[in-house]
Structure formats: C-alpha cells, structure tokens
Scaffold this motif. Structure first.
Motif, PDB file in Angstrom:
ATOM      1  N   ASP A  80       0.823  -1.213   0.000  1.00 34.85           N
ATOM      2  CA  ASP A  80       0.000   0.000   0.000  1.00 34.85           C
ATOM      3  C   ASP A  80       0.859   1.267   0.000  1.00 34.85           C
ATOM      4  OD1 ASP A  80      -2.359  -1.393  -0.039  1.00 34.85           O
ATOM      5  OD2 ASP A  80      -2.737  -1.219   2.117  1.00 34.85           O
ATOM      6  N   ARG A  81       1.882   1.292   0.861  1.00 33.20           N
ATOM      7  CA  ARG A  81       2.707   2.494   0.993  1.00 33.20           C
ATOM      8  C   ARG A  81       3.481   2.792  -0.297  1.00 33.20           C
ATOM      9  NH1 ARG A  81       0.263   2.362   5.302  1.00 33.20           N
ATOM     10  NH2 ARG A  81       1.044   2.997   7.352  1.00 33.20           N
ATOM     11  N   LEU A  82       3.907   1.761  -1.011  1.00 30.73           N
ATOM     12  CA  LEU A  82       4.687   1.962  -2.231  1.00 30.73           C
ATOM     13  C   LEU A  82       3.825   1.979  -3.490  1.00 30.73           C
ATOM     14  CD1 LEU A  82       7.984  -0.065  -1.700  1.00 30.73           C
ATOM     15  CD2 LEU A  82       7.550   2.357  -1.359  1.00 30.73           C
ATOM     16  N   GLY A  83       2.527   1.847  -3.313  1.00 29.39           N
ATOM     17  CA  GLY A  83       1.634   1.889  -4.462  1.00 29.39           C
ATOM     18  C   GLY A  83       1.752   0.678  -5.372  1.00 29.39           C
ATOM     19  N   ILE A  84       2.157  -0.461  -4.811  1.00 26.02           N
ATOM     20  CA  ILE A  84       2.231  -1.709  -5.587  1.00 26.02           C
ATOM     21  C   ILE A  84       0.853  -2.354  -5.529  1.00 26.02           C
ATOM     22  CG2 ILE A  84       3.337  -3.954  -5.822  1.00 26.02           C
ATOM     23  CD1 ILE A  84       5.760  -2.771  -4.337  1.00 26.02           C
ATOM     24  N   VAL A  85       0.115  -2.262  -6.615  1.00 28.05           N
ATOM     25  CA  VAL A  85      -1.267  -2.727  -6.632  1.00 28.05           C
ATOM     26  C   VAL A  85      -1.341  -4.241  -6.564  1.00 28.05           C
ATOM     27  CG1 VAL A  85      -3.424  -2.751  -7.943  1.00 28.05           C
ATOM     28  CG2 VAL A  85      -2.002  -0.685  -7.909  1.00 28.05           C
ATOM     29  N   LYS A  86      -0.453  -4.904  -7.311  1.00 25.51           N
ATOM     30  CA  LYS A  86      -0.489  -6.353  -7.395  1.00 25.51           C
ATOM     31  C   LYS A  86       0.889  -6.840  -7.800  1.00 25.51           C
ATOM     32  CE  LYS A  86      -3.874  -9.796  -8.883  1.00 25.51           C
ATOM     33  NZ  LYS A  86      -5.143  -9.995  -9.625  1.00 25.51           N
ATOM     34  N   ALA A  87       1.353  -7.950  -7.219  1.00 26.67           N
ATOM     35  CA  ALA A  87       2.700  -8.437  -7.522  1.00 26.67           C
ATOM     36  C   ALA A  87       2.832  -9.914  -7.169  1.00 26.67           C
ATOM     37  CB  ALA A  87       3.752  -7.633  -6.751  1.00 26.67           C
ATOM     38  N   PRO A  88       3.774 -10.607  -7.796  1.00 25.90           N
ATOM     39  CA  PRO A  88       4.135 -11.953  -7.345  1.00 25.90           C
ATOM     40  C   PRO A  88       4.898 -11.869  -6.024  1.00 25.90           C
ATOM     41  CG  PRO A  88       4.873 -11.551  -9.603  1.00 25.90           C
ATOM     42  CD  PRO A  88       4.501 -10.231  -9.012  1.00 25.90           C
ATOM     43  N   LEU A  89       4.747 -12.884  -5.198  1.00 24.48           N
ATOM     44  CA  LEU A  89       5.492 -12.992  -3.945  1.00 24.48           C
ATOM     45  C   LEU A  89       6.380 -14.227  -4.012  1.00 24.48           C
ATOM     46  CD1 LEU A  89       2.679 -12.266  -1.305  1.00 24.48           C
ATOM     47  CD2 LEU A  89       4.183 -10.633  -2.462  1.00 24.48           C
ATOM     48  N   VAL A  90       7.632 -14.055  -3.599  1.00 23.37           N
ATOM     49  CA  VAL A  90       8.591 -15.155  -3.559  1.00 23.37           C
ATOM     50  C   VAL A  90       9.111 -15.231  -2.131  1.00 23.37           C
ATOM     51  CG1 VAL A  90      10.766 -16.079  -4.447  1.00 23.37           C
ATOM     52  CG2 VAL A  90       9.247 -14.761  -5.965  1.00 23.37           C
TER      53      VAL A  90
END
Length: 282
Positions: A80-90
């Motif tokens: 939320d703070r970095l504005g990453i709406v959606k991403a893969p998680l590793v």
C-alpha cells in the motif's frame, strides 16, 4: 538504506532492477541478504523488492509483535505504501508461508506465489526449531552463543553450500532480538495453512530440496495436495537453501515461473538468467 514507516514499525528493504514488481521475503533468522544473487540475476526483467521482516535485518517493530499474522500485514502495508497494486510474492521458509498467507487473506494483491522450503504445516519444522519457539528455551539458546552457533551449524550443514550458508545465517542471527527469535518461530510452529490455500486460484510453485533438515521436504506434496493450482520443483542436490545449493537451476526455474506462471519441466536444468551490470552494495 531505503526504509518505510508502517503502523507497526520501520521496514527496511532493498529495491533493484526494472520491470514488473516482485516481492522477496526471507526466512527465520534471515534478512534481505539471502536474495543478493537473486536480485542480481532478476534485475533485468523485474523490479525486485527484498524486505526485512520486523525484528530481522534492519527492520524495527514498535509493538513487539513478531507473529505470522503481523508479517502478513507488514507485506500488505508495504504494498500500500509503495503503491504496488499487485505483484508476485517469492518467499523462503517462513517467508513462503507468509506469502501464502498474504495470498489467502489479500488475493486481490497477489499475482502468483513461489515458496522455497516453506512449511505449510508447522508440525513439519525440525524439532530443534519447535523447541526454540518456547520463551524459556529460546532465551537460553539466544544468550548462549555456543548453543546458538551449534544449532545453526547443524541446521545448515546438509546442503552443497554449507559453509557460506552457515556464515550468512550466523551473521543475520546476530541482529535478531530475543522476542523476534522465539515469537516468529513459535507462531510458525502453530500455523497450518492447508485450509486457507484450498481456495487459491493463482499460480503457485513450491521449491523443495531432498536434503532439507529444517522443513520436511514432504511439504511440497502437502502444498500440491491442498492448493489446486500448485506444482512442485524437486531439487535432488539441495537442502533448505536451494538458491545457494543449486543456484543456476533455481533461478532459471523461478524466472520461468514468474514470466509464464508455470515451469515447462521443473525437473530439468534450465539456463540461468543473464547478470545485469551492477548490484546493491548495502
């Protein structure tokens, strides 16, 4: 040193590369340093964010909560703070369990999940790790350097990269507070994600090493059994730290999964990704 202020504390992270975002999460007694070679190799294709969990590396927790649920919320607030709406998680080990927890609780934010030597069921942890999840035993181990160093040595000696991995974990462990030490592994010991992952529809890849003595490698089969979209990559020559024991095959398989959502043949070697020109130095 990039940091981010959340409601619960200050999060340290490293960011590197260009392209679509990918978030990397380390395991117990670890830090972002685990991913140094990974972000070096993946930087030409992805913008990588390697986070230090609260109480590990250079991240600081204000409320003293070092539990699994709090780490899931850390990732949620970080995005939320970095504005990453959606991403893969590793995620490696505990980080992979947190990644699956994040996917189950905030599925709208997670594209896909890769877990490396991660417990789906807390009962799969090595008995020594289960013990240090109790405060009294943890305090004894934490305050007795010989006991802690011996435990780390026993748990890291079974992979190809035993000596470098031992030194990396020993250095990272020196930064961990006693509360983070026992709370994080204690809450992981009591975690069971088999029900939570049953409804996940996103791509999932489990990386498990045959010689893992920290988390039972049979957890790969548990992942595939309970998560309908999961597949497993089996590493015959690796222990818990697959990215160190079989780096070329690990990174090529991971890159293939992140780009395509699957690996064409997880049991075969794939050419490693090309290195970018520079890497983070701190």
């Amino acid at each position: 040193m990039p940091t981010l202020v959340t409601e619960r504390g200050i999060v340290h992270y490293e960011v590197y590369g260009r392209g679509r975002p990918v978030i990397l999460l380390h395991g117990w007694l670890g830090s972002w340093e685990l991913w140094r070679e990974t972000i070096e190799l993946m930087g030409k294709d992805f913008r990588t964010y390697a986070i230090d969990f609260f109480g590990f590396g250079d991240s600081v927790e204000h409320t003293g909560d070092f539990t699994f649920g709090n780490y899931v919320e850390l990732v949620n607030q970080f995005m939320d703070r970095l504005g990453i709406v959606k991403a893969p998680l590793v995620g490696h080990s505990m980080g992979g369990t947190v990644s699956l927890g994040m996917a189950a609780r905030h599925p709208e934010k997670v594209v896909k999940v890769a877990v490396i030597g991660s417990p789906i069921e807390g009962k799969s942890l090595n008995p020594l790790l289960k013990l240090v999840g109790y405060k009294g035993i943890a305090q004894l181990a934490y305050k007795t350097p010989f006991v802690l160093d011996s435990t780390i040595f026993l748990l890291t000696r079974f992979g190809r990269a035993g000596a470098p991995v031992y030194e990396m974990v020993r250095q990272d462990a020196s930064k961990v507070s006693v509360n983070a030490f026992f709370q994080s592994i204690g809450t992981l010991r009591d975690t069971d994600l088999t029900n939570e992952i049953a409804d996940l529809s996103l791509p999932i890849m489990g990386f498990y090493g045959k010689h893992d003595v920290i988390v039972s490698p049979k957890q790969g089969k548990v992942l595939v059994k309970h998560a309908p979209t999961a597949q497993e990559a089996w590493f015959l020559h690796s222990g818990h730290f697959i990215m160190k024991d079989e780096p070329e095959r690990f990174h090529s398989t991971l890159t293939d999964f992140l780009k395509n959502g699957t690996s064409s043949n997880p049991t075969q070697n794939i050419q490693a990704a090309e290195r970018p020109a520079t890497v983070p130095t701190s």
